[in-house]
Design an enzyme around this catalytic site. Structure first.
Site, PDB file in Angstrom:
ATOM      1  N   TYR A  56       0.841  -1.194   0.000  1.00  0.00           N
ATOM      2  CA  TYR A  56       0.000   0.000   0.000  1.00  0.00           C
ATOM      3  C   TYR A  56       0.878   1.247   0.000  1.00  0.00           C
ATOM      4  O   TYR A  56       1.545   1.560   0.961  1.00  0.00           O
ATOM      5  CB  TYR A  56      -0.916   0.024   1.225  1.00  0.00           C
ATOM      6  CG  TYR A  56      -1.826  -1.162   1.372  1.00  0.00           C
ATOM      7  CD1 TYR A  56      -2.169  -1.963   0.276  1.00  0.00           C
ATOM      8  CD2 TYR A  56      -2.362  -1.511   2.605  1.00  0.00           C
ATOM      9  CE1 TYR A  56      -3.005  -3.061   0.416  1.00  0.00           C
ATOM     10  CE2 TYR A  56      -3.207  -2.603   2.755  1.00  0.00           C
ATOM     11  CZ  TYR A  56      -3.518  -3.378   1.663  1.00  0.00           C
ATOM     12  OH  TYR A  56      -4.343  -4.464   1.808  1.00  0.00           O
ATOM     13  N   HIS A 125       0.108 -12.040   1.149  1.00  0.00           N
ATOM     14  CA  HIS A 125      -0.942 -11.260   0.489  1.00  0.00           C
ATOM     15  C   HIS A 125      -1.631 -12.036  -0.625  1.00  0.00           C
ATOM     16  O   HIS A 125      -2.856 -12.017  -0.758  1.00  0.00           O
ATOM     17  CB  HIS A 125      -0.316  -9.972  -0.060  1.00  0.00           C
ATOM     18  CG  HIS A 125      -1.243  -8.804  -0.073  1.00  0.00           C
ATOM     19  ND1 HIS A 125      -0.803  -7.497  -0.046  1.00  0.00           N
ATOM     20  CD2 HIS A 125      -2.590  -8.725  -0.113  1.00  0.00           C
ATOM     21  CE1 HIS A 125      -1.841  -6.679  -0.068  1.00  0.00           C
ATOM     22  NE2 HIS A 125      -2.932  -7.398  -0.117  1.00  0.00           N
ATOM     23  N   SER A 204     -13.040  -5.541   2.946  1.00  0.00           N
ATOM     24  CA  SER A 204     -14.101  -4.911   2.149  1.00  0.00           C
ATOM     25  C   SER A 204     -15.494  -5.374   2.579  1.00  0.00           C
ATOM     26  O   SER A 204     -16.328  -5.736   1.743  1.00  0.00           O
ATOM     27  CB  SER A 204     -13.895  -5.176   0.648  1.00  0.00           C
ATOM     28  OG  SER A 204     -12.726  -4.556   0.183  1.00  0.00           O
ATOM     29  N   LEU A 206     -17.880  -3.722   3.455  1.00  0.00           N
ATOM     30  CA  LEU A 206     -18.895  -2.776   2.993  1.00  0.00           C
ATOM     31  C   LEU A 206     -18.905  -2.673   1.467  1.00  0.00           C
ATOM     32  O   LEU A 206     -19.347  -1.669   0.901  1.00  0.00           O
ATOM     33  CB  LEU A 206     -18.656  -1.389   3.620  1.00  0.00           C
ATOM     34  CG  LEU A 206     -18.865  -1.331   5.131  1.00  0.00           C
ATOM     35  CD1 LEU A 206     -18.464   0.032   5.678  1.00  0.00           C
ATOM     36  CD2 LEU A 206     -20.315  -1.646   5.480  1.00  0.00           C
ATOM     37  N   ARG A 208     -16.517  -2.294  -0.707  1.00  0.00           N
ATOM     38  CA  ARG A 208     -15.679  -1.184  -1.173  1.00  0.00           C
ATOM     39  C   ARG A 208     -16.441   0.144  -1.132  1.00  0.00           C
ATOM     40  O   ARG A 208     -16.278   1.008  -1.997  1.00  0.00           O
ATOM     41  CB  ARG A 208     -15.135  -1.465  -2.566  1.00  0.00           C
ATOM     42  CG  ARG A 208     -14.373  -2.790  -2.639  1.00  0.00           C
ATOM     43  CD  ARG A 208     -13.621  -2.972  -3.930  1.00  0.00           C
ATOM     44  NE  ARG A 208     -12.998  -4.283  -3.974  1.00  0.00           N
ATOM     45  CZ  ARG A 208     -11.848  -4.607  -3.394  1.00  0.00           C
ATOM     46  NH1 ARG A 208     -11.199  -3.702  -2.708  1.00  0.00           N
ATOM     47  NH2 ARG A 208     -11.363  -5.830  -3.483  1.00  0.00           N
ATOM     48  N   GLY A 209     -17.284   0.264  -0.121  1.00  0.00           N
ATOM     49  CA  GLY A 209     -18.029   1.502   0.087  1.00  0.00           C
ATOM     50  C   GLY A 209     -19.401   1.529  -0.549  1.00  0.00           C
ATOM     51  O   GLY A 209     -20.216   2.404  -0.238  1.00  0.00           O
ATOM     52  N   PHE A 210     -19.679   0.577  -1.422  1.00  0.00           N
ATOM     53  CA  PHE A 210     -20.944   0.597  -2.153  1.00  0.00           C
ATOM     54  C   PHE A 210     -22.133   0.408  -1.209  1.00  0.00           C
ATOM     55  O   PHE A 210     -23.203   0.993  -1.418  1.00  0.00           O
ATOM     56  CB  PHE A 210     -20.957  -0.495  -3.220  1.00  0.00           C
ATOM     57  CG  PHE A 210     -21.842  -0.192  -4.396  1.00  0.00           C
ATOM     58  CD1 PHE A 210     -21.325   0.333  -5.572  1.00  0.00           C
ATOM     59  CD2 PHE A 210     -23.212  -0.416  -4.333  1.00  0.00           C
ATOM     60  CE1 PHE A 210     -22.152   0.616  -6.654  1.00  0.00           C
ATOM     61  CE2 PHE A 210     -24.046  -0.132  -5.406  1.00  0.00           C
ATOM     62  CZ  PHE A 210     -23.512   0.389  -6.562  1.00  0.00           C
TER      63      PHE A 210
END
Length: 329
Positions: A56, A125, A204, A206, A208-210
């Site tokens: 990241y 990862h 994720s 959520l 990815r925010g959706f």
């Protein structure tokens, strides 16, 4: 904040974690000062499981977490990952390595950036197809014996790979995407983790925010936001998925909570060994997410949520073709 142990590791942390990736990359502009305030608030709320990775930034997210942990390292359960190969010279290029010599180098580099002597939970990862998982996990086990890490984790692996890894050394956590719109782990992985006493860390959670109800069009995403190229956010897929998100919003209204809280409560109720790590870089979203830990759902309510958001109803794959290819299926 509710707590739980990471598998058989005896590491106790909050069941609700914090995904730190977006503080440095992928989801539009970042502000380190704002992110540091969010990390401060996370500890105040009892959110002790912090998730980062060397990829990241690259590297800058680990450096940010290292700055934040100064003077309070003992209060944080630190998780980071290795395996994606990036460099400052060519940050967009990604290879993968699980080679034993790379495992050690990556760990030592992460320890330096994080300004700590020990990583609590160290993840692979993604699986390196050129390196047997036994070799990679064996090298991680050596780091554990040396005290450089406290527990071993894997990310996005199949049940077969997980079993092979477990035969080499106990795996404490498996991280993969899991939410109302990514329910594939329900086929086998979640139950296998329960059987093997492995924590299931849901990234994720959520969507990815959706699932927050905050994204109504592509205009709500920054021009450099990674999600603009994610299949579920594109074209007809976006419109179809928005209908589902709106249904979650209606249910949340009936429950008297936010869509984020309902979605996270649903994940938490799917098993005591499940640890969702919603990502955010803003205090207000962190505080909203944290309140999900206080929400109780009845079996009837869970059934109602499952009914409006059944498995495999989401339009589009989780990643574009290249991203899907490197998931260990």
């Amino acid at each position: 904040m509710i707590t739980g142990k990471l598998g058989a590791s005896q590491i106790l942390c909050s069941r609700m974690g914090l995904g730190c990736m977006g503080m440095s990359e992928f989801y539009g502009p970042h502000n380190d000062n704002e992110s540091l305030k969010t990390l401060d608030r996370a500890l105040e709320l009892g959110i002790t499981l912090w998730d980062t990775a060397d990829a990241y930034g690259p590297y800058t997210n680990e450096e940010l977490i290292g700055r934040s942990m100064k003077g309070r390292r003992d209060k944080i359960v630190l998780a980071t990952k290795f395996g994606f190969v990036r460099s400052l010279d060519s940050p967009l290029w990604r290879g993968m390595s699980g080679k034993p010599e790379y495992v050690r180098k990556a760990c030592e580099d992460s320890l330096r950036r994080l300004q700590t002597d020990t990583i609590d939970l160290y993840y692979l990862h993604r699986v390196d197809p050129e390196t047997p998982i036994e070799d990679t996990v064996g090298a991680m086990a050596d780091l554990l014996k040396e005290g450089k890490i406290r527990a071993i984790g894997l990310s996005e692996v199949s049940t077969a790979t997980l079993k092979r890894a477990q035969a080499i050394h106990p795996i404490s956590a498996l991280q993969t995407e899991y939410s109302l719109w990514s329910r594939d782990p329900e086929d086998e992985l979640i139950s296998l983790c329960a059987d093997l006493n492995i924590a299931f860390v849901a990234y994720s959670p959520l969507g990815r925010g959706f699932l927050t109800g905050e994204i109504k069009s592509m205009d709500d995403l920054a021009s450099d936001d990674w999600r603009r190229n994610a299949p579920r956010f594109m074209g007809e897929n976006f419109d179809k998925n928005l209908v589902l998100a709106d249904k979650v919003k209606l249910l949340a209204g009936k429950k008297g909570c936010s869509p984020s809280q309902l979605s996270l409560a649903w994940v938490l109720h799917k098993g005591p060994h499940i640890f969702p790590i919603p990502g955010t870089k803003r205090v207000k979203y962190l505080e909203d997410n944290a309140r999900a830990a206080d929400i109780s759902l009845t079996p009837a309510e869970i059934q109602e949520i499952d009914k409006i958001f059944p498995k495999a109803v989401v339009a589009g794959t989780r990643y574009a073709e290249g991203g899907m290819k490197i998931i260990n299926g």
